[in-house]
Design an enzyme around this catalytic site. Structure first.
Site, mmCIF file in Angstrom:
data_model
loop_
_atom_site.group_PDB
_atom_site.id
_atom_site.type_symbol
_atom_site.label_atom_id
_atom_site.label_comp_id
_atom_site.label_asym_id
_atom_site.label_seq_id
_atom_site.Cartn_x
_atom_site.Cartn_y
_atom_site.Cartn_z
ATOM 1 N NE ARG A 64 -4.111 -2.013 1.573
ATOM 2 C CZ ARG A 64 -5.177 -2.406 2.236
ATOM 3 N NH1 ARG A 64 -5.370 -2.007 3.479
ATOM 4 N NH2 ARG A 64 -6.070 -3.168 1.671
ATOM 5 C CE1 TYR B 88 -1.646 0.017 -8.086
ATOM 6 C CE2 TYR B 88 -1.712 -1.466 -9.957
ATOM 7 C CZ TYR B 88 -1.117 -0.441 -9.283
ATOM 8 O OH TYR B 88 0.005 0.129 -9.793
ATOM 9 C CD GLU B 89 -1.482 -4.164 -3.379
ATOM 10 O OE1 GLU B 89 -1.819 -4.560 -2.253
ATOM 11 O OE2 GLU B 89 -0.996 -4.900 -4.253
ATOM 12 N N GLY B 90 -6.512 -2.552 -2.620
ATOM 13 C CA GLY B 90 -7.597 -2.016 -1.793
ATOM 14 C C GLY B 90 -7.997 -0.657 -2.317
ATOM 15 C CD GLN C 286 -6.001 1.563 1.233
ATOM 16 O OE1 GLN C 286 -5.404 1.659 2.298
ATOM 17 N NE2 GLN C 286 -5.979 0.461 0.513
#
Lengths: 590, 590
Positions: free
Chosen positions: A289, A430-432, A437
């Site tokens: 992240r 991406y990555e959440g 977040q």
């Protein structure tokens, strides 16, 4: 257009905003010296400028064609990747016992920014490998570590993260990929995974897939997911039963293959405990992240550089300040200045937040006493979603402004400005996703230690505003009062959310999560710029005539007076968040 | 994904926000009846849904290849264009004496929105033709009008606008294209023009280029530019000496050819007075600006529809409000609701602003007395830059949110969400960049009648806020106070700018132009939504059970409580605008 790594600005931010100087003085980084830091930054900058940056357009145009399961990377990628790993850049933050250089995450953050400014599609692959190193170091068996870590640390092989399935995006509880034990310590993995970055490519001899799957009779939901290491090439040199079945035709990062991976009884090894795969994967994702946040900074920096060059060169209209009769460079027009200053200020603010987060991660590992490590870990946890989401949101905004500065030429692909927007767009997803977040920040990070962690951070921001009030001269304009207002708005919004989370209407807190994260980013980012300005002010007073010093003060002022002004409105929006929960769906139904 | 023209919402906005009902009651539109309005909207909606919408992806994928000077339009464009003109859609607002239907600009605005939602690349060409009709009607000689107008009004031929040259974007004073009189009333036009939309295509037998050029011995600068009509095919049936020498490879609107046109002694005729070409072109551009604003609304509407469908269908995670055990549709998550409501509210607000502008244009032409016509013209002048820039800015924002709602799938081109962002991006640039719109608003429109025009408009907004305070029930939440705060912030920022413009530091007003335009859009857009909500409230009280009515109230409330809250911060930014003028370049230099 060429990219020039802003090495001096990075070094200044590392030292005076993120506190690398202090960490070195405290002995956190062994015998790392100031000189070595400068040397590494200079060399990384040269490599990014000369070797990686030319790959950016090439990757966008060529893409990564798939034929018969083989993905061909864009021209130049293979040589550049080899030179990059041979230069030791992949190994920079890696563990010493597996051939890494053990250098600070913070120093590597500056390098990650450079690789991704130079070519985000190129820089992305190694971010995944770094995640693999992290997961394997922490959770892998001795056997797996000795078999794979060295080659992943050096970058001789790359790693992937396999989470998403067609029916399961952010929600991993409905995952279907299965893992059957073979009885000899191995597993047969079967299932389909999508959106696998660098899932197949021709840069390395092997690719190490880290795959989430379910064991037979695993509990339902996320508590029944385990993590497996599934190599493309097995230790005996044979190909594993996995294939790249398709690649996505994407808006951007065309030089990075996004693969559909099919595991057809592929051989794998368990990483960590059975049914604890999600915890392992989160280790991997948390660092990733920050990496993605740095991609936001990176694209913003490159878009800014390109727009700045164009605005100095392109002549249109006559500015009121013009002294000759001809057309002025468009940088002389106030509205263009506003765009460029917004780009630069948002970029520098998000750089500060990301570097600060990296420093907290270092401290969480390296501080001598346990209490300091825990405090740093809590700070890293709090800041990570802000670093990821704020930086990637502004990456998109800055890239879009970069197009606008170019006028009609910005819409023409040959100019290159449009690619930055296309590339930047994925980083908010991406990555959440950034929404996730924001929810993570509000529901998991604010309640840490009953709110003491976030209160501590707000206290640190207040100290910066007070220092500006005391030390800042006329060049700081209204930096101090504006920054203080922003911080107080953050404080009130935080109190509201903590109260609401503890009430019987936690959805109202969720409703305000996204504007709250933005508000956090403005307060934290404004404080980072103010801190840089204070250091610049001190240096200038001490006789350092570097023109970057007054520029830093002017930039902090611009941010406080022109961008942080959004804080009050965001606070109102956060606290009004609940208003639409009853009738929001109604409004959407009408 | 299919587009469904939101005909009911458009009709409601036409009537209760833009005031079509009142205009019809006043007899401004002859025998136009409510029924006829509904019939036209329904038929346009059907045509947009069934014939135009399927062209959107096709155009994006095929583009408009150029070979040997011939541009091939995407498959289906030719048949659709023919059916569209034969259906009378191009002629809808055209002058009756040349075969047009003479219907209101306001009614056509709704239609323009539909064509551009359905396929922006397709809808764009006719916007240019409409500009050509306008310029020729007003400034063309009897001879030119009789030769060209009928075929442009019907759409049998299309028109182009030729302003930009490689060295001259927004700044037309440095234009180089030359026009040499041949002595028989004709001219030989020579030069190169870039960014010519639909400059060459295979949809019609002829293309009528309107070209800015300099006569021999014309004064330097913008006062030496004349307008010429230069047809692709001459009246005797021979090809004119002009060619399409290239087309741009663009970020979006791939179905619309953007041409480099080379005029090599091409035959042309003067339109209007010599050296007064810019005035003629501005006639054309002013209407085109509203058209481009409508493109912003159009893309926002389509992106919203697509995201809404996806959010209802896609299941991920379990919302706190879920009653069953499975995953919830993502629309149940508060953060996704916020994104969708933001998309819908911004779209509806910008639609209100654009339709209101169209109504002012109608009134400026059709009001019975001169004073009313002048007042309406002043209002149209004031609102046009807001309609253009606010709507196209939010078009980009809404399209980007649409990608975000889709998560990873939004980044994959097959989904179609990404195309909306790529298409939307140009609208903030062409027909005068949004920065130029903001400068036009501040430096030319605010000073109209010594500020009386803008004061009058702010007064009208205040009346709306007062009505909400009086008539709005609990469902309106804080709509009234938030709207009032927004309007008062606009009022104070306006006073500041008017004062600053009259001072010796007008650059400080220019520095605040962009945030001021945004503030104007929030106040005006919020008032438009509140007006719709008041009408909905009255209808619901009168027993109309249409679920769209409570939805309109909820939307106005969402806008006021969640989006208009940015107003105070924008006001502070406007008034801080001057702060960076001394040290802004300094900050950029560092």
């Amino acid at each position: 257009m060429t990219y020039r790594a802003p090495v001096a600005e990075m070094a200044f931010t590392l030292r005076h905003v993120a506190g690398l100087d202090r960490a070195i003085a405290e002995g956190l980084h062994g015998d790392l010296s100031d000189d070595l830091v400068d040397t590494i930054l200079d060399e990384a900058g040269r490599f990014a400028n000369d070797v990686v940056a030319p790959l950016n357009r090439v990757g966008d145009r060529h893409g990564t064609p798939l034929k018969d399961g083989v993905v061909t990377m864009p021209p130049g990628y293979r040589d550049a990747y080899r030179a990059w790993t041979e230069g030791g850049w992949n190994a920079l933050p890696g563990p010493v016992e597996y051939g890494g250089q053990g250098l600070p995450v913070l120093l590597n953050a500056a390098c990650i920014e450079m690789w991704n400014s130079a070519a985000m599609a190129f820089g992305l692959g190694p971010l995944l490998t770094a995640g693999g190193v992290e997961a394997l170091s922490r959770h892998g068996s001795e056997d797996l570590r000795s078999r794979y870590l060295e080659k992943l640390v050096s970058g001789e092989w790359t790693a992937t993260m396999n989470l998403t399935e067609p029916q399961a995006g952010s929600d991993l509880s409905v995952m279907r990929t299965r893992a059957e034990p073979t009885g000899d310590g191995r597993y047969r993995i079967s299932g389909e995974k999508i959106y696998i970055t660098w899932g197949e490519h021709d840069l390395t001899d092997n690719i190490i897939h880290l795959v989430l799957a379910r064991l037979p009779d695993a509990p339902a939901g996320t508590r029944g997911i385990s993590l497996f290491l599934v190599p493309k090439v097995l230790p005996d040199g044979t190909r594993n039963a996995l294939t790249c079945a398709g690649i996505e035709h994407k808006l951007g990062i065309h030089g990075s293959p996004t693969c559909t991976m099919v595991y057809d009884g592929a051989t794998g090894w368990l990483v960590g405990e059975p049914n604890r795969g999600l915890a392992c994967m989160f280790t991997m994702m948390n660092n990733a992240r920050l990496g993605v946040g740095l991609q936001g900074v990176a694209i913003a920096e490159r878009a800014y550089q390109q727009a700045l060059l164009y605005a100095r060169d392109r002549r249109q209209g006559r500015a009121s300040t013009a002294t000759d009769g001809g057309a002025s460079p468009i940088i002389a027009h106030p509205d263009v200045q506003r765009m460029l200053l917004t780009m630069k200020a948002l970029t520098a603010a998000s750089r500060g937040i990301c570097y600060l987060t990296a420093e907290a991660i270092d401290r969480a590992h390296r501080a001598p006493d346990e209490a300091a490590r825990q405090a740093a870990q809590a700070r890293a946890s709090l800041l990570t979603p802000v670093a990821k989401a704020f930086s990637t949101d502004i990456g998109i905004e800055v890239a879009s402004l970069g197009i606008q500065v170019h006028g009609g030429m910005g819409f023409v692909e040959e100019t290159g400005a449009a690619q930055h927007l296309r590339d930047a767009r994925i980083a908010a997803i991406y990555e959440g996703t950034n929404g996730i977040q924001a929810i993570d920040l509000v529901t998991r990070k604010l309640p840490l230690e009953n709110g003491a962690v976030v209160r501590g951070q707000i206290g640190a921001l207040r100290l910066v505003a007070e220092r500006v009030l005391k030390e800042g001269g006329p060049a700081f304009g209204d930096t101090a009062p504006r920054l203080r207002e922003t911080i107080e708005a953050l404080d009130r919004a935080t109190s509201y959310l903590l109260k609401t989370l503890g009430s019987n209407r936690p959805d109202e807190a969720l409703a305000g999560a996204t504007p709250y994260l933005r508000l956090f980013g403005l307060a934290q980012g404004g404080a980072c710029l103010a801190q840089a300005a204070l250091a610049a002010n001190a240096a200038a007073k001490a006789g350092d005539g570097d023109p970057a010093h007054p520029a830093r003060i002017a930039l902090a002022r611009f941010f406080a007076e022109n961008l942080a002004t959004a804080a009050r409105g965001l606070e109102e929006t956060v606290t009004a968040g609940g208003g639409f929960l009853q009738d929001g769906v109604l409004a959407l139904a009408g």
